[in-house]
Design a protein around this motif. Structure first.
Motif, mmCIF file in Angstrom:
data_model
loop_
_atom_site.group_PDB
_atom_site.id
_atom_site.type_symbol
_atom_site.label_atom_id
_atom_site.label_comp_id
_atom_site.label_asym_id
_atom_site.label_seq_id
_atom_site.Cartn_x
_atom_site.Cartn_y
_atom_site.Cartn_z
ATOM 1 N N PRO A 99 0.797 -1.227 0.000
ATOM 2 C CA PRO A 99 0.000 0.000 0.000
ATOM 3 C C PRO A 99 0.832 1.281 0.000
ATOM 4 C CG PRO A 99 -0.063 -1.020 2.156
ATOM 5 C CD PRO A 99 0.628 -1.985 1.254
ATOM 6 N N THR A 100 2.121 1.181 0.346
ATOM 7 C CA THR A 100 2.982 2.365 0.359
ATOM 8 C C THR A 100 4.258 2.091 -0.425
ATOM 9 O OG1 THR A 100 4.199 1.716 2.357
ATOM 10 C CG2 THR A 100 2.138 2.963 2.665
ATOM 11 N N GLY A 101 4.894 3.181 -0.888
ATOM 12 C CA GLY A 101 6.132 3.035 -1.627
ATOM 13 C C GLY A 101 7.241 2.426 -0.784
ATOM 14 N N LYS A 102 7.296 2.793 0.497
ATOM 15 C CA LYS A 102 8.334 2.264 1.374
ATOM 16 C C LYS A 102 8.190 0.763 1.556
ATOM 17 C CE LYS A 102 10.384 2.753 5.972
ATOM 18 N NZ LYS A 102 10.328 3.457 7.270
ATOM 19 N N ALA A 103 6.951 0.297 1.772
ATOM 20 C CA ALA A 103 6.723 -1.135 1.945
ATOM 21 C C ALA A 103 7.046 -1.898 0.663
ATOM 22 C CB ALA A 103 5.273 -1.389 2.360
ATOM 23 N N ALA A 104 6.734 -1.292 -0.490
ATOM 24 C CA ALA A 104 7.068 -1.923 -1.770
ATOM 25 C C ALA A 104 8.583 -2.014 -1.932
ATOM 26 C CB ALA A 104 6.453 -1.129 -2.922
ATOM 27 N N GLN A 105 9.296 -0.975 -1.491
ATOM 28 C CA GLN A 105 10.758 -0.989 -1.570
ATOM 29 C C GLN A 105 11.348 -2.063 -0.673
ATOM 30 O OE1 GLN A 105 12.721 0.946 -3.704
ATOM 31 N NE2 GLN A 105 14.228 -0.557 -2.997
ATOM 32 N N ASN A 106 10.724 -2.293 0.479
ATOM 33 C CA ASN A 106 11.199 -3.353 1.375
ATOM 34 C C ASN A 106 11.111 -4.718 0.704
ATOM 35 O OD1 ASN A 106 11.758 -1.539 3.437
ATOM 36 N ND2 ASN A 106 9.774 -1.824 4.445
ATOM 37 N N LEU A 107 10.012 -4.965 -0.007
ATOM 38 C CA LEU A 107 9.886 -6.217 -0.753
ATOM 39 C C LEU A 107 10.944 -6.291 -1.851
ATOM 40 C CD1 LEU A 107 6.006 -6.557 -1.201
ATOM 41 C CD2 LEU A 107 7.486 -8.091 0.103
ATOM 42 N N GLN A 108 11.149 -5.161 -2.514
ATOM 43 C CA GLN A 108 12.152 -5.083 -3.575
ATOM 44 C C GLN A 108 13.531 -5.437 -3.008
ATOM 45 O OE1 GLN A 108 10.977 -3.773 -6.727
ATOM 46 N NE2 GLN A 108 12.896 -4.378 -7.696
ATOM 47 N N ASN A 109 13.832 -4.927 -1.829
ATOM 48 C CA ASN A 109 15.120 -5.204 -1.189
ATOM 49 C C ASN A 109 15.277 -6.678 -0.843
ATOM 50 O OD1 ASN A 109 15.701 -2.472 -1.336
ATOM 51 N ND2 ASN A 109 15.115 -2.037 0.776
ATOM 52 N N ASP A 110 14.149 -7.364 -0.660
ATOM 53 C CA ASP A 110 14.182 -8.799 -0.372
ATOM 54 C C ASP A 110 14.233 -9.639 -1.643
ATOM 55 O OD1 ASP A 110 14.133 -8.471 2.375
ATOM 56 O OD2 ASP A 110 11.955 -8.535 2.509
ATOM 57 N N GLY A 111 14.365 -8.970 -2.784
ATOM 58 C CA GLY A 111 14.514 -9.694 -4.041
ATOM 59 C C GLY A 111 13.219 -9.993 -4.767
ATOM 60 N N ILE A 112 12.124 -9.323 -4.374
ATOM 61 C CA ILE A 112 10.835 -9.539 -5.024
ATOM 62 C C ILE A 112 10.471 -8.289 -5.819
ATOM 63 C CG2 ILE A 112 8.382 -10.029 -4.663
ATOM 64 C CD1 ILE A 112 9.157 -11.339 -2.002
ATOM 65 N N PRO A 113 10.441 -8.343 -7.156
ATOM 66 C CA PRO A 113 10.072 -7.167 -7.955
ATOM 67 C C PRO A 113 8.706 -6.652 -7.508
ATOM 68 C CG PRO A 113 10.846 -8.959 -9.356
ATOM 69 C CD PRO A 113 10.681 -9.530 -7.987
ATOM 70 N N SER A 114 8.622 -5.364 -7.176
ATOM 71 C CA SER A 114 7.405 -4.868 -6.524
ATOM 72 C C SER A 114 6.963 -3.502 -7.025
ATOM 73 C CB SER A 114 7.622 -4.794 -4.999
ATOM 74 O OG SER A 114 7.999 -6.047 -4.488
ATOM 75 N N MET A 115 5.698 -3.194 -6.737
ATOM 76 C CA MET A 115 5.129 -1.884 -7.030
ATOM 77 C C MET A 115 4.050 -1.595 -5.991
ATOM 78 S SD MET A 115 2.484 -2.610 -10.230
ATOM 79 C CE MET A 115 3.655 -3.560 -11.216
ATOM 80 N N THR A 116 3.578 -0.360 -5.967
ATOM 81 C CA THR A 116 2.495 -0.034 -5.039
ATOM 82 C C THR A 116 1.182 -0.626 -5.547
ATOM 83 O OG1 THR A 116 1.952 2.053 -6.141
ATOM 84 C CG2 THR A 116 3.611 2.134 -4.364
ATOM 85 N N LEU A 117 0.276 -0.860 -4.625
ATOM 86 C CA LEU A 117 -1.043 -1.375 -4.995
ATOM 87 C C LEU A 117 -1.758 -0.388 -5.911
ATOM 88 C CD1 LEU A 117 -3.361 -3.403 -4.709
ATOM 89 C CD2 LEU A 117 -4.005 -2.264 -2.568
ATOM 90 N N HIS A 118 -1.590 0.902 -5.641
ATOM 91 C CA HIS A 118 -2.224 1.931 -6.461
ATOM 92 C C HIS A 118 -1.767 1.822 -7.917
ATOM 93 C CE1 HIS A 118 -3.945 5.827 -7.529
ATOM 94 N NE2 HIS A 118 -2.791 6.130 -8.097
ATOM 95 N N LYS A 119 -0.474 1.636 -8.119
ATOM 96 C CA LYS A 119 0.051 1.519 -9.485
ATOM 97 C C LYS A 119 -0.479 0.261 -10.166
ATOM 98 C CE LYS A 119 4.341 1.421 -12.157
ATOM 99 N NZ LYS A 119 5.828 1.489 -12.089
ATOM 100 N N PHE A 120 -0.515 -0.844 -9.421
ATOM 101 C CA PHE A 120 -1.033 -2.093 -9.982
ATOM 102 C C PHE A 120 -2.475 -1.926 -10.447
ATOM 103 C CE2 PHE A 120 -3.751 -5.775 -9.094
ATOM 104 C CZ PHE A 120 -3.223 -6.710 -9.962
ATOM 105 N N LEU A 121 -3.326 -1.328 -9.594
ATOM 106 C CA LEU A 121 -4.738 -1.155 -9.949
ATOM 107 C C LEU A 121 -4.907 -0.197 -11.113
ATOM 108 C CD1 LEU A 121 -6.324 -1.040 -6.377
ATOM 109 C CD2 LEU A 121 -6.477 -2.904 -8.041
ATOM 110 N N ARG A 122 -4.099 0.854 -11.165
ATOM 111 C CA ARG A 122 -4.182 1.800 -12.273
ATOM 112 C C ARG A 122 -3.846 1.095 -13.591
ATOM 113 N NH1 ARG A 122 -0.578 5.256 -10.812
ATOM 114 N NH2 ARG A 122 1.069 4.708 -12.289
ATOM 115 N N GLN A 123 -2.778 0.307 -13.593
ATOM 116 C CA GLN A 123 -2.402 -0.414 -14.812
ATOM 117 C C GLN A 123 -3.475 -1.420 -15.205
ATOM 118 O OE1 GLN A 123 1.475 -2.157 -14.199
ATOM 119 N NE2 GLN A 123 2.548 -0.209 -14.469
#
Length: 288
Positions: free
Chosen positions: A96-120
């Motif tokens: 739900p937030t950019g910071k939380a998405a970045q945390n997943l990214q740092n763990d090796g999981i390609p990520s984006m915010t939920l807002h961006k996913f729904l918009r796309q």
């Protein structure tokens, strides 16, 4: 709102019963053995972690796990990611937030915010398919409207959705505890064995933080003599403004944020009251 809640429940029930993302038992066994070896100095994966892993990779389109801080949630997600990838699935993260998405990214999981996913998705630009696994972290922060949109999108795209969070922690600003409603339909695997701390009292304090009982958790640190008050003079905002000291204003803001995060409004007020009686400026609290 009640209609949205019913829609969410019905969607969660349907998705949690749908199959289509099977992985091999041998793959699970191999990766559990690898992670047991990887974390051998901690005694391998905990029984909580193994149960959570089995729950995550089961052949269901919607699953959920709940974990306290320090229970090895990231390790389990990484292990599950490797299992899914070995079985031909692509894994992506949502938050739900950019910071939380970045945390997943740092763990090796390609990520984006939920807002961006729904918009796309609404723009018809989503590239996800039944061979995709989506991991929604910090699910307890997502409101009912967005959660319903996500479940609808997941159903139409055919993806597997993994929801991760703690329903007792941060709640969405908008009405409705969506994550709690979803987990009632999916069932949950709960991570409660604290791995990060070694001492029993620290483990229990961490669990209390996770349950939202910060007062009890900090009280334990107080009893153990592990709380240090650090005097930090209160900045003179008017003087900083008059001198156009913008760096000082930013630092003053950071001090306020740190004080709020470390102690909470109630405890912070008590500390500031005590400090003023001693002729001190504002204080911070540090746990160690």
């Amino acid at each position: 709102m009640m209609q949205r809640e019913l829609n969410l429940i019905n969607l969660a029930q349907t998705l949690s019963q749908n199959e289509g993302n099977k992985v091999s038992d041998q793959s699970i066994q191999n990766h559990v053995a690898l992670y047991d070896q990887k974390y051998e100095k901690f005694g391998g994966l905990s029984s909580d972690q193994k149960r959570a892993l089995d729950h995550l990779v089961q052949d269901k389109k919607l699953v959920a796990i709940v974990g306290y801080a320090g229970t090895g949630k990231s390790s389990i997600l990484s292990c599950a990611q490797e299992i899914w990838q070995e079985n031909g699935y692509a894994v992506y993260g949502l938050a739900p937030t950019g910071k939380a998405a970045q945390n997943l990214q740092n763990d090796g999981i390609p990520s984006m915010t939920l807002h961006k996913f729904l918009r796309q998705y609404h723009q018809g630009r989503s590239h996800f398919s039944p061979k995709s696994v989506l991991i929604l972290d910090e699910a307890g922060m997502v409101d009912i409207t967005r959660f319903e949109e996500l479940l609808v999108a997941s159903q139409k795209l055919g993806v597997k959705l993994v929801t991760v969070g703690d329903g007792k922690q941060l709640q969405p600003i908008e009405a409705g505890a969506a994550f709690r409603l979803v987990t009632k339909e999916t069932g949950i695997a709960t991570l409660e064995t604290v791995i990060r701390q070694k001492q029993a009292w620290m483990k229990e304090a961490t669990r209390n933080f996770g349950r939202g009982d910060a007062e009890k958790a900090i009280g334990t640190y107080l009893e153990k003599g592990r709380v240090v008050l650090i005097d930090e003079p209160t900045p003179d905002i008017r003087k900083l403004e008059a001198n156009q000291d913008y760096a000082g204003l930013v630092e003053a803001f950071n001090i306020a944020v740190r004080s709020q995060k470390l102690a909470g409004w109630r405890l912070r007020s008590d500390i500031e009251l005590t400090s003023s009686e001693r002729g001190m400026g504002s204080s911070q609290i540090k746990l160690w």
